[in-house]
Write a protein that holds these residues in place. Sequence first.
Motif, mmCIF file in Angstrom:
data_model
loop_
_atom_site.group_PDB
_atom_site.id
_atom_site.type_symbol
_atom_site.label_atom_id
_atom_site.label_comp_id
_atom_site.label_asym_id
_atom_site.label_seq_id
_atom_site.Cartn_x
_atom_site.Cartn_y
_atom_site.Cartn_z
ATOM 1 N N MET A 145 -22.662 -19.374 2.612
ATOM 2 C CA MET A 145 -23.848 -18.512 2.095
ATOM 3 C C MET A 145 -24.958 -18.145 3.204
ATOM 4 N N TYR A 146 -25.372 -16.915 3.252
ATOM 5 C CA TYR A 146 -26.155 -16.461 4.130
ATOM 6 C C TYR A 146 -27.771 -17.495 3.797
ATOM 7 N N THR A 147 -28.105 -17.672 5.087
ATOM 8 C CA THR A 147 -29.481 -18.180 4.749
ATOM 9 C C THR A 147 -30.484 -17.464 4.442
ATOM 10 N N LYS A 148 -30.426 -15.877 5.039
ATOM 11 C CA LYS A 148 -31.332 -15.163 4.862
ATOM 12 C C LYS A 148 -30.800 -13.797 4.363
ATOM 13 N N SER B 77 -8.996 2.553 6.186
ATOM 14 C CA SER B 77 -9.176 1.560 7.568
ATOM 15 C C SER B 77 -9.472 0.070 7.084
ATOM 16 N N GLY B 78 -9.783 -0.167 5.749
ATOM 17 C CA GLY B 78 -9.806 -1.297 5.275
ATOM 18 C C GLY B 78 -11.242 -1.672 4.990
ATOM 19 N N LYS B 79 -12.185 -0.940 4.784
ATOM 20 C CA LYS B 79 -13.502 -1.253 4.228
ATOM 21 C C LYS B 79 -13.636 -1.867 3.303
ATOM 22 N N GLY B 80 -12.942 -1.503 2.013
ATOM 23 C CA GLY B 80 -12.847 -2.112 0.871
ATOM 24 C C GLY B 80 -12.296 -3.486 0.986
ATOM 25 N N THR B 81 -11.156 -3.656 1.655
ATOM 26 C CA THR B 81 -10.556 -4.989 1.767
ATOM 27 C C THR B 81 -11.411 -6.042 2.588
ATOM 28 N N ILE B 82 -11.864 -5.618 3.759
ATOM 29 C CA ILE B 82 -12.796 -6.337 4.276
ATOM 30 C C ILE B 82 -13.896 -6.733 3.647
ATOM 31 N N SER B 83 -14.682 -5.611 3.135
ATOM 32 C CA SER B 83 -16.241 -6.140 2.318
ATOM 33 C C SER B 83 -15.659 -7.081 1.203
ATOM 34 N N GLU B 84 -14.581 -7.036 0.444
ATOM 35 C CA GLU B 84 -14.275 -7.997 -0.448
ATOM 36 C C GLU B 84 -14.102 -9.590 0.226
ATOM 37 N N LEU B 85 -13.444 -9.568 1.297
ATOM 38 C CA LEU B 85 -13.211 -10.668 1.889
ATOM 39 C C LEU B 85 -14.745 -11.193 2.286
ATOM 40 N N ILE B 86 -15.612 -10.485 2.797
ATOM 41 C CA ILE B 86 -16.964 -10.839 3.352
ATOM 42 C C ILE B 86 -17.740 -11.241 2.045
ATOM 43 N N CYS B 87 -17.711 -10.617 1.054
ATOM 44 C CA CYS B 87 -18.568 -10.979 -0.044
ATOM 45 C C CYS B 87 -17.955 -12.286 -0.767
ATOM 46 N N LYS B 88 -16.693 -12.197 -0.741
ATOM 47 C CA LYS B 88 -16.020 -13.743 -1.230
ATOM 48 C C LYS B 88 -16.421 -14.929 -0.381
ATOM 49 N N ASN B 89 -16.266 -14.682 0.799
ATOM 50 C CA ASN B 89 -16.512 -15.911 1.769
ATOM 51 C C ASN B 89 -17.983 -16.330 1.957
ATOM 52 N N HIS B 90 -18.857 -15.203 2.008
ATOM 53 C CA HIS B 90 -20.349 -15.323 2.245
ATOM 54 C C HIS B 90 -21.197 -14.939 1.105
ATOM 55 N N GLY B 91 -20.693 -14.741 0.008
ATOM 56 C CA GLY B 91 -21.736 -14.501 -1.053
ATOM 57 C C GLY B 91 -22.570 -13.389 -0.792
#
Length: 216
Positions: A1-4, A16-30
Amino acid sequence: MYTKIFRAVIIGAPGSGKGTISELICKNHGCVHISTGDILRQNIIKNTELGRKAKEFIAAGKLVPDSIVTKTMLARITEVGNRSYILDGFPRNIAQAQALEAREQIDAVITLDIPHDVIIDRVKHRWIHAPSGRVYNIGFQDPKVPGKDDVTGEPLTQREDDKPHVVARRLELYDELMSPVIAWYKEKGLVATFKGKETKEIWPRMELFLRDRMNA
Ligand code: G5P
Ligand code: MG
């Protein structure tokens, strides 16, 4: 989780994978994944006034007019409120970038640099569950049951704008409109570029970048 709170824009050509990578970021980092294309496609399915206005532009691989998109996206950002987010598909030209800058402080601009031939091959195999925006790819991210969404079991569809001639138009438009936007963000020192042919090759580098930024 982000501290800020972390507010990022993700930029990359169609497929290019914007949707795929955004989902990964949000799943892993809230964080919240705000995808312009998903919002527009959901409005088309629901046959809202916005969906009716956007439909023909999307099918032709053209941009939906700024007046409609900017208002919709700024309203969505307001709804998300004081949370981290990844903006996928907005801004899409300098006018949209300026409208965003007037409203929000962006912490990072992530650009995906994927060769066009890889993209053209990928989008042929893309299937989506349009109501949710879930994306699949035959041979890369297969649904559990062929042709069906993993969560609802509803049928998957192909995007109207994934027809080869429309993809070619979208790629041209991307180069023409987004080169100045990327240059504009580079001048502000916000850009981090990720180059590669596969998401799994990019992801570990993205993780290092995010970890660094989370604790900044
Ligand atoms: P969208 O919806 O924003 P695009 O064109 O920017 O559309 P798109 O096509 O959604 O972008 P993406 O999100 O970058 O692509 O890519 P993705 O879906 O994650 O991945 C593509 C495929 O590759 C998927 O099937 C995925 O599973 C697969 N994949 C990912 N990684 C790999 C890998 O490593 N290997 C393999 N084999 N496959 C992989 O915009 C659509 C339209 O809406 C309008 C415009 O008309 C636009 O054309 N619009 C706007 N109009 C005005 N202003 C705006 N701001 C607008 N935003 C959207
Ligand atoms: Mg997308």
